[in-house]
Write an enzyme that holds these catalytic residues in place. Structure first.
Site, mmCIF file in Angstrom:
data_model
loop_
_atom_site.group_PDB
_atom_site.id
_atom_site.type_symbol
_atom_site.label_atom_id
_atom_site.label_comp_id
_atom_site.label_asym_id
_atom_site.label_seq_id
_atom_site.Cartn_x
_atom_site.Cartn_y
_atom_site.Cartn_z
ATOM 1 N N LYS A 62 -1.264 -9.419 2.851
ATOM 2 C CA LYS A 62 -0.395 -8.926 4.170
ATOM 3 C C LYS A 62 -1.394 -8.135 4.984
ATOM 4 O O LYS A 62 -2.215 -7.208 4.094
ATOM 5 C CB LYS A 62 0.798 -8.123 3.603
ATOM 6 C CG LYS A 62 1.551 -7.807 4.970
ATOM 7 C CD LYS A 62 2.907 -7.267 4.643
ATOM 8 C CE LYS A 62 3.091 -6.065 3.949
ATOM 9 N NZ LYS A 62 2.414 -4.958 4.945
ATOM 10 N N GLU A 74 -1.663 -5.717 8.416
ATOM 11 C CA GLU A 74 -0.989 -5.294 9.609
ATOM 12 C C GLU A 74 -1.614 -5.492 10.871
ATOM 13 O O GLU A 74 -3.017 -5.336 11.064
ATOM 14 C CB GLU A 74 -0.933 -3.617 9.296
ATOM 15 C CG GLU A 74 -0.086 -3.116 8.198
ATOM 16 C CD GLU A 74 0.135 -1.626 8.018
ATOM 17 O OE1 GLU A 74 -0.383 -1.049 8.962
ATOM 18 O OE2 GLU A 74 0.783 -1.391 6.861
ATOM 19 N N ASP A 82 0.811 -1.287 -0.116
ATOM 20 C CA ASP A 82 -0.172 -0.160 0.020
ATOM 21 C C ASP A 82 0.769 1.280 0.142
ATOM 22 O O ASP A 82 0.243 2.469 0.109
ATOM 23 C CB ASP A 82 -0.923 -0.021 1.231
ATOM 24 C CG ASP A 82 -0.257 -0.175 2.673
ATOM 25 O OD1 ASP A 82 1.042 -0.097 2.579
ATOM 26 O OD2 ASP A 82 -1.220 0.002 3.670
ATOM 27 N N SER A 83 2.094 1.097 -0.028
ATOM 28 C CA SER A 83 3.089 2.183 0.024
ATOM 29 C C SER A 83 3.085 2.688 -1.565
ATOM 30 O O SER A 83 3.289 4.040 -1.817
ATOM 31 C CB SER A 83 4.556 1.869 0.230
ATOM 32 O OG SER A 83 5.017 0.638 -0.845
ATOM 33 N N GLU A 104 8.749 -4.341 11.127
ATOM 34 C CA GLU A 104 9.002 -3.221 10.745
ATOM 35 C C GLU A 104 9.544 -2.283 12.088
ATOM 36 O O GLU A 104 8.805 -2.079 12.880
ATOM 37 C CB GLU A 104 7.954 -2.544 10.052
ATOM 38 C CG GLU A 104 8.300 -1.136 9.660
ATOM 39 C CD GLU A 104 7.432 -0.788 8.439
ATOM 40 O OE1 GLU A 104 7.532 0.603 7.993
ATOM 41 O OE2 GLU A 104 6.444 -1.098 8.136
ATOM 42 N N ASP A 130 -1.016 -6.277 -0.117
ATOM 43 C CA ASP A 130 -1.271 -5.566 0.893
ATOM 44 C C ASP A 130 -2.979 -5.485 0.992
ATOM 45 O O ASP A 130 -3.376 -5.111 -0.056
ATOM 46 C CB ASP A 130 -0.984 -4.259 1.174
ATOM 47 C CG ASP A 130 0.426 -4.205 1.919
ATOM 48 O OD1 ASP A 130 0.714 -5.202 2.674
ATOM 49 O OD2 ASP A 130 1.255 -3.007 2.016
#
Length: 257
Positions: free
Chosen positions: A116, A118, A42-43, A185, A86
């Site tokens: 993925k 978070e 999502d970056s 991270e 993501d």
């Protein structure tokens, strides 16, 4: 490569390399680099869409860009790097039913073989457990979780004893739920080493030191294409300046000719 293959890489002490991609050109470059995993992160909200954080990116954005990335692959499907996508903000924080629907859309509509997610709060653990039971592989992500930056900021995590113990507990919980790997991270190197040594699944570090089973980087950061660099990623070249200078040189020549 399948998600389950990563555990074999850890057992064989083979370092796992993960790079992000957002379009067919970046997908092609990363496949050629030999990286094990292509993460459609999502970056891309910042890298490709010009947002200031990851929060505005939508599920449709992620699916669109995941398909663009896969169109850059040249190898046959079985030989391509593992593609992980993501799940963006609010695609899994709104309950298990919606999470299954949205993760299912990613798996059904793209060549991604895993998603993925978070965090490891109880609600997130419930979502991850449900997705895995429904046949959708999940890569976990703890430590600095950018989708939660409004609450926790973008600072290093795991600095207090309480935070360290929580991260260790969360990591074990995600492994127990069935995550096939775990991103760590921006946490202290010694904490990452302790987590790595106590998990059977591989840990993928970003700003977590050298002892993780693999490393992930935002490709645009590595190539020096972004305005700002995270503190844990030194660029391997000043890509933005190089390209801007060369384009400026070409424009000036064309104006003269």
């Amino acid at each position: 490569m399948l998600p389950s293959d990563l555990i074999k890489l850890k057992k064989n002490s083979k370092k796992i390399i993960v790079l992000t991609a957002w379009d067919s050109i970046s997908g092609s470059l990363i496949e050629e680099s030999g990286a094990d995993i292509v993460l459609v992160g999502d970056s891309l909200a910042m890298v490709a869409l010009g947002y200031k954080s990851t929060l505005p990116v939508t599920l449709d954005n992620m699916i669109y860009h995941a398909n663009a990335v896969s169109r850059g692959f040249k190898k046959d499907f079985g030989s391509q790097p593992l593609m992980v996508c993501d799940m963006p903000f609010l695609s899994y924080q709104c309950g298990e039913e919606k999470a299954v629907e949205f993760a299912g859309r990613i798996i059904q509509s793209t060549y991604a073989k895993a998603v993925k997610i978070e965090g490891a709060e109880p609600e997130i653990q419930g979502v991850i457990s449900r997705l895995i039971r429904m046949g959708i592989p999940v890569m976990g992500h703890v430590g600095l979780t950018p989708q939660s930056y409004l609450n926790i900021g973008l600072k290093k995590q795991g600095l207090s004893l309480e935070s360290r113990e929580k991260l260790k507990g969360d990591s074990k919980a995600l492994e127990k739920l069935g995550c096939f790997s775990l991103v760590l991270e921006h946490i202290p190197e010694d904490l990452a080493r302790e987590i790595q040594s106590n998990l059977k699944i591989p840990t993928i570090g970003i700003g977590a030191g050298k002892y993780c089973d693999g490393q992930v980087r935002v490709t645009a950061d590595l190539l020096g294409l972004n305005e700002k660099q995270p503190p844990f990623c030194d660029p391997i070249l000043q890509g933005k300046k190089i390209f801007a200078d060369k384009l400026k040189e070409w424009v000036q020549k064309e104006r003269i000719n």
